[in-house]
Design an enzyme around this catalytic site. Structure first.
Site, PDB file in Angstrom:
ATOM      1  N   SER A 116      37.171  18.263 -41.754  1.00 25.19           N
ATOM      2  CA  SER A 116      38.146  17.804 -40.773  1.00 25.19           C
ATOM      3  C   SER A 116      38.604  18.897 -39.819  1.00 25.19           C
ATOM      4  O   SER A 116      38.736  20.053 -40.204  1.00 25.19           O
ATOM      5  CB  SER A 116      39.377  17.255 -41.495  1.00 25.19           C
ATOM      6  OG  SER A 116      39.025  16.169 -42.325  1.00 25.19           O
ATOM      7  N   VAL A 127      46.079  14.106 -35.193  1.00 30.75           N
ATOM      8  CA  VAL A 127      44.777  13.453 -35.109  1.00 30.75           C
ATOM      9  C   VAL A 127      43.765  14.310 -35.847  1.00 30.75           C
ATOM     10  O   VAL A 127      43.550  15.472 -35.496  1.00 30.75           O
ATOM     11  CB  VAL A 127      44.354  13.247 -33.641  1.00 30.75           C
ATOM     12  CG1 VAL A 127      42.958  12.647 -33.555  1.00 30.75           C
ATOM     13  CG2 VAL A 127      45.363  12.363 -32.898  1.00 30.75           C
ATOM     14  N   GLU A 128      43.168  13.735 -36.860  1.00 35.28           N
ATOM     15  CA  GLU A 128      42.144  14.385 -37.675  1.00 35.28           C
ATOM     16  C   GLU A 128      40.799  13.785 -37.267  1.00 35.28           C
ATOM     17  O   GLU A 128      40.644  12.572 -37.262  1.00 35.28           O
ATOM     18  CB  GLU A 128      42.456  14.110 -39.151  1.00 35.28           C
ATOM     19  CG  GLU A 128      41.486  14.662 -40.154  1.00 35.28           C
ATOM     20  CD  GLU A 128      41.886  14.302 -41.579  1.00 35.28           C
ATOM     21  OE1 GLU A 128      41.126  14.651 -42.488  1.00 35.28           O
ATOM     22  OE2 GLU A 128      42.947  13.658 -41.782  1.00 35.28           O
ATOM     23  N   VAL A 129      39.841  14.636 -36.914  1.00 33.97           N
ATOM     24  CA  VAL A 129      38.497  14.176 -36.582  1.00 33.97           C
ATOM     25  C   VAL A 129      37.577  14.752 -37.638  1.00 33.97           C
ATOM     26  O   VAL A 129      37.502  15.969 -37.812  1.00 33.97           O
ATOM     27  CB  VAL A 129      38.073  14.606 -35.165  1.00 33.97           C
ATOM     28  CG1 VAL A 129      36.652  14.147 -34.876  1.00 33.97           C
ATOM     29  CG2 VAL A 129      39.043  14.034 -34.127  1.00 33.97           C
TER      30      VAL A 129
END
Length: 133
Positions: A116, A127-129
């Site tokens: 992440s 916001v975690e991608v």
């Protein structure tokens, strides 16, 4: 017994629909859609894959848009999945001038370990991608 099996859509309370929509298009590659509601106002949503996020401006009353008892902007903690490698996600964000809060780091996803990278949207939501190995 009731058992849910998916999320159809989410609603994000935002300070400025235009700023948020532009950010989600530019930074996360989502598509913007504007549609007329049954009440005649324009509703903006962001789509990605088979998912949808509606952007609800805080200036809209609860009578005009059925919503939570205490709507606030920036109150979401989100995790989006990508097929992009974490180092490429970092390079993408840096190229756009988006501040990285943390990552890449290992976290626990719904189906196992994910890598992440964390950023914030215009309202301050985390916001975690992430990507699965």
């Amino acid at each position: 017994m009731l058992k849910v099996n998916a999320i159809d859509h989410l609603v994000f309370n935002v300070r400025d629909v235009e700023v948020s929509a532009a950010w989600y298009v530019r930074v996360l590659g989502m598509e913007r859609h504007d549609a007329q509601s049954p009440r005649g106002d324009t509703r903006t949503s962001m789509t990605f894959g088979s998912m949808k996020i509606n952007l609800r401006p805080l200036t809209v009353s609860q009578e005009d848009w059925f919503t939570a008892d205490h709507p606030e902007a920036g109150g979401q903690d989100l995790c989006f999945l990508t097929d992009m490698a974490p180092d490429d996600v970092v390079a993408h964000f840096r190229g756009l001038g988006v501040a990285i809060i943390a990552g890449p780091t290992n976290k626990s996803g719904a189906r196992g370990t994910i890598r992440s990278v964390y950023i914030r949207d215009p309202d301050g939501s985390l916001v975690e991608v992430s990507s699965y190995a």
